[in-house]
Design an enzyme around this catalytic site. Structure first.
Site, short mmCIF file in Angstrom:
data_model
loop_
_atom_site.label_atom_id
_atom_site.label_comp_id
_atom_site.label_asym_id
_atom_site.label_seq_id
_atom_site.Cartn_x
_atom_site.Cartn_y
_atom_site.Cartn_z
N VAL A 1 0.66 -1.47 0.10
CA VAL A 1 0.40 -0.27 0.34
C VAL A 1 0.51 0.98 0.43
O VAL A 1 2.05 1.33 1.14
CB VAL A 1 -0.68 -0.22 1.13
CG1 VAL A 1 -1.73 1.07 1.49
CG2 VAL A 1 -1.89 -1.13 1.31
N CYS A 2 0.69 2.00 -1.03
CA CYS A 2 1.33 3.64 -1.03
C CYS A 2 2.75 3.32 -1.30
O CYS A 2 2.98 2.69 -1.55
CB CYS A 2 0.94 4.08 0.22
SG CYS A 2 1.60 5.94 0.32
N SER A 3 3.93 3.57 -0.06
CA SER A 3 5.05 3.94 0.34
C SER A 3 5.65 2.13 0.57
O SER A 3 7.18 2.27 0.39
CB SER A 3 5.97 5.30 0.48
OG SER A 3 5.18 4.43 1.82
N THR B 1 3.61 3.28 -6.86
CA THR B 1 2.96 3.28 -5.51
C THR B 1 2.90 5.93 -6.01
O THR B 1 1.95 5.34 -6.86
CB THR B 1 4.71 3.52 -5.34
OG1 THR B 1 4.93 4.06 -3.84
CG2 THR B 1 5.49 5.20 -5.42
N ALA C 1 -1.05 2.81 -4.89
CA ALA C 1 -1.27 4.15 -5.17
C ALA C 1 -1.46 4.30 -3.22
O ALA C 1 -1.48 3.46 -2.32
CB ALA C 1 -2.19 4.64 -5.95
#
Length: 350
Positions: free
Chosen positions: A119-121, A139, A172
């Site tokens: 998830v995300c970074s 990302t 993202a």
């Protein structure tokens, strides 16, 4: 919550969500609640929950970047059966990438898991572990340039909400983790159940993975604050005359002054900005299954052909091709049946 849903027996899937100091709270809590809500539907039907959930970390107490402490289980042993590994992101991801113990653990658990997600970074951790080399990944849009520099072997795609490449899923920023988790539930238990979970969580729209990370309207608001109210007015009045004269009147400026200041604030002409906002609104209509003719009229294109040309120019696809890829009406699986507000979600038993 349905009173008497019918569930077909299903195996329990263990889901581990990796946390670390300064983790993004929603990266953990968002996906966790999606799976927990799927379990709620099972319990309401007096059936075993389909997921066994665990937030894991090196230490039993992890403080998220928001300041909230999370009580976590210890890092699981490599031999413990695992269905899904989810790696969260956040401000603490860079120190975590330097943690050799954590990286080794990620590699070992990824090898044991049926599928792996970030998830995300959190994608930085997967990439550091070498799990993304040669794969498509995404990302948070704000970190894409840094990610591309650090991990040139990864085929970074900066736009999508989430991407699947084999057993690896990446998503993202922040709330996209909820979209990712809904997609995982859909893959396991069927689309109708995933939609039921989305409704329970009051998620406005179950977004397809290829949808862009952020809206054109929001991106435009990153410029001069004087035009924020104008953009909100435009979004509510797409079917009206949105010529430069009308926009200048709405902004209480002369046409010449409006065009000059608007371009300086947003980096584009008013006409190009309006086209982008219209295409974004049309995309949402297509994802919801609305007729193309109605969408073209409602969004102010004037004709279906004008809308088609705008889609080709900005998205590289026709409205019909976009609808076929991201249709909201894809068939669900077969198996469990539950009744939610007139909709019949079903869960596959596989």
């Amino acid at each position: 919550m349905p009173k008497n849903p019918r569930f077909t027996p299903s195996r329990v899937r263990r889901v581990e969500i990796l946390a670390f100091p300064d983790v993004q709270l929603l990266d953990v809590a968002g996906p966790l609640q999606v799976f927990a809500s799927a379990n709620d539907f099972a319990r309401a039907a007096a059936k075993p929950p389909p997921y066994e959930l665990a937030v894991v970390a090196e230490r039993s107490l992890v403080t998220a970047s928001a300041g909230l402490g999370l009580v976590a289980q210890e890092l699981s042993k490599p031999g413990v059966p695992l269905d899904t590994l989810i790696v969260a992101g956040g401000f603490g991801v860079h120190p975590a990438c330097k943690n050799a113990v954590l990286i080794r653990w990620i590699r070992a658990r990824a090898a044991a898991a049926r599928r792996v997600a970030s998830v995300c970074s959190g994608a930085f951790l997967l990439a550091t572990a070498g799990l993304l080399d040669g794969r498509r990944a995404v990302t948070h849009w704000h970190r894409c340039a840094e990610f591309a520099r650090r991990f040139p072997a990864v085929r970074l795609e900066p736009d999508p909400i989430f991407v699947r490449d084999g057993k690896i899923w990446t998503s993202a920023g922040v709330t996209a983790g909820i979209d990712l988790a809904l997609a995982l539930v859909e893959a396991d238990l069927g689309r109708r159940l995933a939609l039921a979970v989305a409704r329970q969580l009051v998620v406005f729209l179950k977004r397809p993975g290829g949808q862009k990370q952020y809206s054109e309207t929001l991106a435009l608001q990153d410029g001069d604050a004087r035009f924020e109210r104008l953009h909100a007015w435009v979004a509510d009045n797409l079917g009206r005359d949105l010529s430069v004269g009308s926009l200048a009147d709405a902004a209480a400026m002369s046409e010449r002054s409006f065009v000059r200041h608007y371009r300086r604030a947003t980096g584009m002409t008013p006409a190009r900005a309006i086209e982008r906002i219209r295409v974004e609104a049309a995309r949402q209509g297509l994802e919801q299954g609305l007729p193309v003719k109605r969408i073209a009229a409602r969004c102010g294109f004037g004709s279906e052909e004008t809308m088609r040309r705008s889609f080709l120019r900005l998205l590289g696809a026709t409205p019909q091709a976009y609808r076929e890829r991201f249709s909201a009406g894809r068939a669900g699986g077969d198996g469990v049946t539950v009744q939610v507000k007139g909709v019949t979600p079903r869960i596959r038993a596989d």
